[in-house]
Write a protein that holds these residues in place. Structure first.
Motif, mmCIF file in Angstrom:
data_model
loop_
_atom_site.group_PDB
_atom_site.id
_atom_site.type_symbol
_atom_site.label_atom_id
_atom_site.label_comp_id
_atom_site.label_asym_id
_atom_site.label_seq_id
_atom_site.Cartn_x
_atom_site.Cartn_y
_atom_site.Cartn_z
ATOM 1 N N GLU A 154 -0.475 -6.386 3.472
ATOM 2 C CA GLU A 154 -0.469 -5.658 2.206
ATOM 3 C C GLU A 154 0.943 -5.216 1.851
ATOM 4 N N ARG A 155 1.720 -4.850 2.848
ATOM 5 C CA ARG A 155 3.107 -4.462 2.568
ATOM 6 C C ARG A 155 3.903 -5.657 2.058
ATOM 7 N N MET A 202 -3.693 -5.997 8.623
ATOM 8 C CA MET A 202 -4.001 -5.820 7.205
ATOM 9 C C MET A 202 -2.931 -5.001 6.509
ATOM 10 N N ALA A 203 -2.451 -3.964 7.168
ATOM 11 C CA ALA A 203 -1.430 -3.118 6.558
ATOM 12 C C ALA A 203 -0.117 -3.882 6.365
ATOM 13 N N SER A 216 -6.300 -15.511 3.175
ATOM 14 C CA SER A 216 -7.573 -14.834 3.387
ATOM 15 C C SER A 216 -8.642 -15.816 3.827
ATOM 16 N N ARG A 248 -9.916 -9.241 3.187
ATOM 17 C CA ARG A 248 -8.497 -8.916 3.190
ATOM 18 C C ARG A 248 -7.818 -9.769 4.259
ATOM 19 N N TYR A 306 3.109 -15.516 -0.948
ATOM 20 C CA TYR A 306 3.109 -14.494 -1.990
ATOM 21 C C TYR A 306 4.253 -14.697 -2.972
ATOM 22 N N GLU A 366 -11.537 -7.692 0.159
ATOM 23 C CA GLU A 366 -10.907 -7.547 -1.159
ATOM 24 C C GLU A 366 -11.987 -7.303 -2.215
ATOM 25 N N ARG A 419 -9.300 -6.329 -7.840
ATOM 26 C CA ARG A 419 -8.107 -6.868 -8.484
ATOM 27 C C ARG A 419 -8.470 -7.501 -9.821
ATOM 28 N N HIS A 441 -4.938 -17.897 -0.960
ATOM 29 C CA HIS A 441 -4.421 -16.654 -0.396
ATOM 30 C C HIS A 441 -4.495 -16.746 1.133
ATOM 31 N N ARG A 501 2.727 -8.182 0.473
ATOM 32 C CA ARG A 501 2.238 -8.522 -0.859
ATOM 33 C C ARG A 501 2.798 -7.612 -1.936
ATOM 34 N N THR A 502 2.954 -6.332 -1.626
ATOM 35 C CA THR A 502 3.316 -5.351 -2.655
ATOM 36 C C THR A 502 4.791 -4.969 -2.664
#
Length: 336
Positions: A231-232, A227-228, A59, A100, A275, A37, A5, A57, A234-235
């Motif tokens: 990530e969803r 994790m998935a 994390s 992550r 987030y 990460e 990142r 975060h 976050r994005t």
């Protein structure tokens, strides 16, 4: 996977910090990328003290650090629930592993992620507490492989042999200075010294790779799903509520809470809110002019600007308007 990142999300007054320290990120070995990460490294040599602040975060981090002439040491830092503040002065170096969200559990399967939340545990205690196994082998092996022959042997047969030669070292022994417990502490200290060797980023990365690969992480279905999902969140800015995420997954909100407690260490609601604050923080600092806070609040899913201001102030320590003015050269408004 994509490279490291490049954003500064979570760092309060990032430009002020980056003007004072040398900061970089490095990718881990390929076998570690599903879980991590990046590695992050910071060096400083300051004439005057500076306090840095980070909105954490969701994390877990593994952190090796040296301040001034102090001995190097490492620790497992669970997800921080409060604003993190660290005073930097003189010379120092910190090297960290940012996992992550949901990615640390495979490296410490004996504990749910929530066990580490809000805690900072010395490295050797973290793995001694988890019992004998690959933790001790990795701890001793990474220190042995790179402490004696230098980082040039990274990834070679000698490093792999060392990883197996000291199996279980950190998993036994008490808190005394002798026996296997004492040896584990020495290995932890040696590993920290290698990771923090001045001016040798490649050596630090090699030692971290050796240690983490030696823990033989296994990607479980629960970890992969956690994790998935994070990530969803976050994005995908359209995910604004836990109930929405649960509906998309076809599960109950309670099921998501159990999954996050086991693998992330904080609730899904906490992740969604964190987030949001990270994005507001970055927008406040990067905008050439003050953001339209009412519009930003709506974009982030808040019912009104007041709710955004409340969450931002609680996380950062100052209201968003004051923070934005500071970023544009206004009067200082650091966290209280």
């Amino acid at each position: 996977m994509a490279g490291t990142r490049r954003d500064t999300r979570g760092i309060v007054e990032a430009r002020e910090l980056l003007a004072r320290v040398r900061f970089r990120r490095r990718e881990p070995a390929e076998g570690l990328r599903p879980f991590l990460e990046h590695y992050w490294l910071i060096d400083w040599d300051l004439a005057e003290p500076y306090a840095t602040h980070v909105v954490p975060h969701p994390s877990v981090n593994l952190v090796f650090q040296r301040y001034g002439d102090e001995a190097a040491w490492g620790e497992v830092a669970g997800v921080g629930l409060e604003l993190f503040t660290q005073k930097l002065e003189g010379r120092g170096r910190v090297c960290g592993v940012q996992f992550r969200p949901g990615g640390f559990r495979p490296f410490a399967p004996g504990r749910p992620a929530g066990y580490w939340t809000g805690r900072r545990v010395p490295l050797v205690e973290a793995y001694a507490d988890l019992g004998p196994g690959p933790g001790g082998a990795a701890l001793g092996g990474a220190a042995t492989a790179y402490g004696g022959s230098g980082p040039g042997s990274a990834g070679g047969a000698g490093g792999r042999a060392a990883l197996g030669a000291v199996g279980g070292t950190a998993g036994r022994g008490g808190s005394g200075s002798g026996g296997q417990g004492g040896r584990a502490r020495r290995c932890a200290s040696d590993l920290a010294e290698v990771v923090l060797a001045a001016g040798d980023d490649d050596g630090a990365v090699a030692a971290l790779d050796a240690f983490l690969l030696g823990l033989a992480p296994r990607l479980t279905p629960g970890a992969a799903r956690a994790m998935a999902l994070v990530e969803r969140v976050r994005t995908d800015r359209t995910i604004r509520r836990v109930s929405q995420l649960a509906e998309q997954e076809g599960v109950s909100a309670r099921s998501l809470q159990r999954l996050f407690a086991a693998h992330v260490g904080v609730s899904p609601k906490w992740v969604v809110l964190r987030y949001r604050v990270h994005e507001a923080l970055e927008r406040a600092e990067s905008a050439g002019r003050a953001p339209d806070w009412a519009l930003l609040a709506a974009e982030l899913g808040y019912s009104d600007q007041a709710h955004l201001s409340r969450d931002f102030t609680a996380a950062v320590g100052v209201p968003p308007g004051a923070y934005a003015r500071r970023g544009r050269g206004g009067p200082a408004a650091g966290p209280r």
